[in-house]
Design a protein around this motif. Structure first.
Motif, PDB file in Angstrom:
ATOM      1  N   ILE A  29      39.001  85.874  49.356  1.00  0.00           N
ATOM      2  CA  ILE A  29      39.695  86.974  48.688  1.00  0.00           C
ATOM      3  C   ILE A  29      39.333  88.337  49.288  1.00  0.00           C
ATOM      4  O   ILE A  29      40.186  89.216  49.427  1.00  0.00           O
ATOM      5  N   LYS A  30      38.086  88.512  49.691  1.00  0.00           N
ATOM      6  CA  LYS A  30      37.667  89.797  50.269  1.00  0.00           C
ATOM      7  C   LYS A  30      38.346  90.029  51.621  1.00  0.00           C
ATOM      8  O   LYS A  30      38.889  91.101  51.883  1.00  0.00           O
ATOM      9  N   LYS A  31      38.329  89.025  52.475  1.00  0.00           N
ATOM     10  CA  LYS A  31      38.943  89.145  53.796  1.00  0.00           C
ATOM     11  C   LYS A  31      40.465  89.229  53.677  1.00  0.00           C
ATOM     12  O   LYS A  31      41.108  89.962  54.430  1.00  0.00           O
ATOM     13  N   ALA A  32      41.042  88.499  52.715  1.00  0.00           N
ATOM     14  CA  ALA A  32      42.489  88.541  52.498  1.00  0.00           C
ATOM     15  C   ALA A  32      42.921  89.935  52.051  1.00  0.00           C
ATOM     16  O   ALA A  32      43.939  90.458  52.513  1.00  0.00           O
ATOM     17  N   ALA A  33      42.154  90.533  51.153  1.00  0.00           N
ATOM     18  CA  ALA A  33      42.466  91.884  50.693  1.00  0.00           C
ATOM     19  C   ALA A  33      42.407  92.868  51.856  1.00  0.00           C
ATOM     20  O   ALA A  33      43.267  93.748  51.988  1.00  0.00           O
ATOM     21  N   HIS A  34      41.431  92.709  52.713  1.00  0.00           N
ATOM     22  CA  HIS A  34      41.327  93.563  53.898  1.00  0.00           C
ATOM     23  C   HIS A  34      42.536  93.354  54.811  1.00  0.00           C
ATOM     24  O   HIS A  34      43.087  94.313  55.353  1.00  0.00           O
ATOM     25  N   PHE A  35      42.965  92.119  54.966  1.00  0.00           N
ATOM     26  CA  PHE A  35      44.112  91.781  55.816  1.00  0.00           C
ATOM     27  C   PHE A  35      45.379  92.484  55.348  1.00  0.00           C
ATOM     28  O   PHE A  35      46.179  92.945  56.158  1.00  0.00           O
ATOM     29  N   ILE A  36      45.576  92.580  54.016  1.00  0.00           N
ATOM     30  CA  ILE A  36      46.784  93.232  53.494  1.00  0.00           C
ATOM     31  C   ILE A  36      46.543  94.693  53.135  1.00  0.00           C
ATOM     32  O   ILE A  36      47.401  95.362  52.567  1.00  0.00           O
ATOM     33  N   ASN A  37      45.352  95.202  53.479  1.00  0.00           N
ATOM     34  CA  ASN A  37      45.003  96.605  53.274  1.00  0.00           C
ATOM     35  C   ASN A  37      45.041  96.994  51.794  1.00  0.00           C
ATOM     36  O   ASN A  37      45.582  98.035  51.413  1.00  0.00           O
ATOM     37  N   LYS A  38      44.491  96.128  50.955  1.00  0.00           N
ATOM     38  CA  LYS A  38      44.402  96.365  49.517  1.00  0.00           C
ATOM     39  C   LYS A  38      42.989  96.070  49.047  1.00  0.00           C
ATOM     40  O   LYS A  38      42.208  95.421  49.733  1.00  0.00           O
ATOM     41  N   HIS A  39      42.666  96.533  47.850  1.00  0.00           N
ATOM     42  CA  HIS A  39      41.376  96.243  47.228  1.00  0.00           C
ATOM     43  C   HIS A  39      41.416  94.803  46.701  1.00  0.00           C
ATOM     44  O   HIS A  39      42.480  94.333  46.270  1.00  0.00           O
ATOM     45  N   SER A  42      43.214  94.413  43.484  1.00  0.00           N
ATOM     46  CA  SER A  42      44.676  94.431  43.585  1.00  0.00           C
ATOM     47  C   SER A  42      45.195  93.032  43.897  1.00  0.00           C
ATOM     48  O   SER A  42      46.199  92.592  43.323  1.00  0.00           O
ATOM     49  N   LEU A  43      44.511  92.329  44.781  1.00  0.00           N
ATOM     50  CA  LEU A  43      44.905  90.966  45.125  1.00  0.00           C
ATOM     51  C   LEU A  43      44.778  90.053  43.903  1.00  0.00           C
ATOM     52  O   LEU A  43      45.635  89.206  43.659  1.00  0.00           O
ATOM     53  N   ARG A  44      43.743  90.262  43.097  1.00  0.00           N
ATOM     54  CA  ARG A  44      43.597  89.476  41.864  1.00  0.00           C
ATOM     55  C   ARG A  44      44.755  89.741  40.900  1.00  0.00           C
ATOM     56  O   ARG A  44      45.221  88.840  40.207  1.00  0.00           O
ATOM     57  N   ARG A  45      45.234  90.991  40.862  1.00  0.00           N
ATOM     58  CA  ARG A  45      46.395  91.305  40.018  1.00  0.00           C
ATOM     59  C   ARG A  45      47.645  90.599  40.533  1.00  0.00           C
ATOM     60  O   ARG A  45      48.462  90.114  39.738  1.00  0.00           O
ATOM     61  N   TYR A  46      47.814  90.537  41.849  1.00  0.00           N
ATOM     62  CA  TYR A  46      48.957  89.804  42.420  1.00  0.00           C
ATOM     63  C   TYR A  46      48.895  88.328  42.029  1.00  0.00           C
ATOM     64  O   TYR A  46      49.913  87.710  41.752  1.00  0.00           O
ATOM     65  N   ALA A  48      47.436  87.150  39.261  1.00  0.00           N
ATOM     66  CA  ALA A  48      47.746  87.094  37.831  1.00  0.00           C
ATOM     67  C   ALA A  48      49.249  87.210  37.583  1.00  0.00           C
ATOM     68  O   ALA A  48      49.784  86.571  36.675  1.00  0.00           O
ATOM     69  N   LYS A  49      49.952  88.003  38.409  1.00  0.00           N
ATOM     70  CA  LYS A  49      51.404  88.179  38.276  1.00  0.00           C
ATOM     71  C   LYS A  49      52.184  87.061  38.964  1.00  0.00           C
ATOM     72  O   LYS A  49      53.406  87.091  39.000  1.00  0.00           O
ATOM     73  N   LYS A  50      51.446  86.118  39.556  1.00  0.00           N
ATOM     74  CA  LYS A  50      52.035  84.983  40.279  1.00  0.00           C
ATOM     75  C   LYS A  50      52.871  85.423  41.484  1.00  0.00           C
ATOM     76  O   LYS A  50      53.843  84.778  41.850  1.00  0.00           O
ATOM     77  N   GLN A  51      52.458  86.535  42.110  1.00  0.00           N
ATOM     78  CA  GLN A  51      53.116  86.982  43.333  1.00  0.00           C
ATOM     79  C   GLN A  51      52.574  86.246  44.550  1.00  0.00           C
ATOM     80  O   GLN A  51      53.200  86.237  45.597  1.00  0.00           O
ATOM     81  N   VAL A  52      51.396  85.651  44.391  1.00  0.00           N
ATOM     82  CA  VAL A  52      50.792  84.835  45.436  1.00  0.00           C
ATOM     83  C   VAL A  52      49.931  83.779  44.744  1.00  0.00           C
ATOM     84  O   VAL A  52      49.338  84.050  43.698  1.00  0.00           O
ATOM     85  N   THR A  53      49.916  82.575  45.300  1.00  0.00           N
ATOM     86  CA  THR A  53      49.129  81.487  44.724  1.00  0.00           C
ATOM     87  C   THR A  53      48.045  81.080  45.711  1.00  0.00           C
ATOM     88  O   THR A  53      48.347  80.550  46.781  1.00  0.00           O
ATOM     89  N   TRP A  61      38.684  81.003  46.191  1.00  0.00           N
ATOM     90  CA  TRP A  61      40.106  81.084  46.483  1.00  0.00           C
ATOM     91  C   TRP A  61      40.289  81.405  47.949  1.00  0.00           C
ATOM     92  O   TRP A  61      39.579  82.240  48.507  1.00  0.00           O
ATOM     93  N   PHE A  62      41.278  80.768  48.568  1.00  0.00           N
ATOM     94  CA  PHE A  62      41.608  81.036  49.963  1.00  0.00           C
ATOM     95  C   PHE A  62      43.101  81.255  50.103  1.00  0.00           C
ATOM     96  O   PHE A  62      43.894  80.755  49.306  1.00  0.00           O
ATOM     97  N   PHE A  63      43.464  82.012  51.126  1.00  0.00           N
ATOM     98  CA  PHE A  63      44.853  82.362  51.390  1.00  0.00           C
ATOM     99  C   PHE A  63      45.159  82.107  52.856  1.00  0.00           C
ATOM    100  O   PHE A  63      44.325  82.368  53.718  1.00  0.00           O
ATOM    101  N   THR A  64      46.378  81.642  53.143  1.00  0.00           N
ATOM    102  CA  THR A  64      46.794  81.456  54.533  1.00  0.00           C
ATOM    103  C   THR A  64      47.376  82.772  55.051  1.00  0.00           C
ATOM    104  O   THR A  64      47.792  83.630  54.265  1.00  0.00           O
TER     105      THR A  64
END
Length: 88
Positions: A29-39, A42-46, A48-53, A61-64
């Motif tokens: 989650i930390k590296k993913a947030a850096h990748f999308i230039n967000k805190h 913020s990624l945790r909110r995405y 929660a809103k089901k904008q990303v699983t 948690w991991f993201f591709t």
């Protein structure tokens, strides 16, 4: 699966039919947030809103890259907190 200390994981699997090996880079989650230039929050909110699983592996948690790229495209750009127009 090989993990390094930078928050990136190379997930490798082999197709049972053709024995083709494929590798996918995933980010915590930390590296993913850096990748999308967000805190990270913020990624945790995405999430929660089901904008990303995220992909859950154990207690992390991991993201591709593909998920994160799609999130960047689908998320409107904001410049931080909305400004209160009544304040001058």
């Amino acid at each position: 699966m090989s993990e390094n200390n930078s928050g990136e994981v190379d997930f490798e699997w082999t197709c049972e039919e053709c024995e083709h090996t494929q590798t996918m880079k995933m980010f915590d989650i930390k590296k993913a947030a850096h990748f999308i230039n967000k805190h990270p929050e913020s990624l945790r909110r995405y999430i929660a809103k089901k904008q990303v699983t995220p992909i859950n592996m154990g207690n992390a948690w991991f993201f591709t890259e593909k998920q994160l790229s799609q999130l960047i495209i689908s998320t409107p750009k904001t410049s931080g907190r909305p400004k209160n127009k009544e304040l001058k």
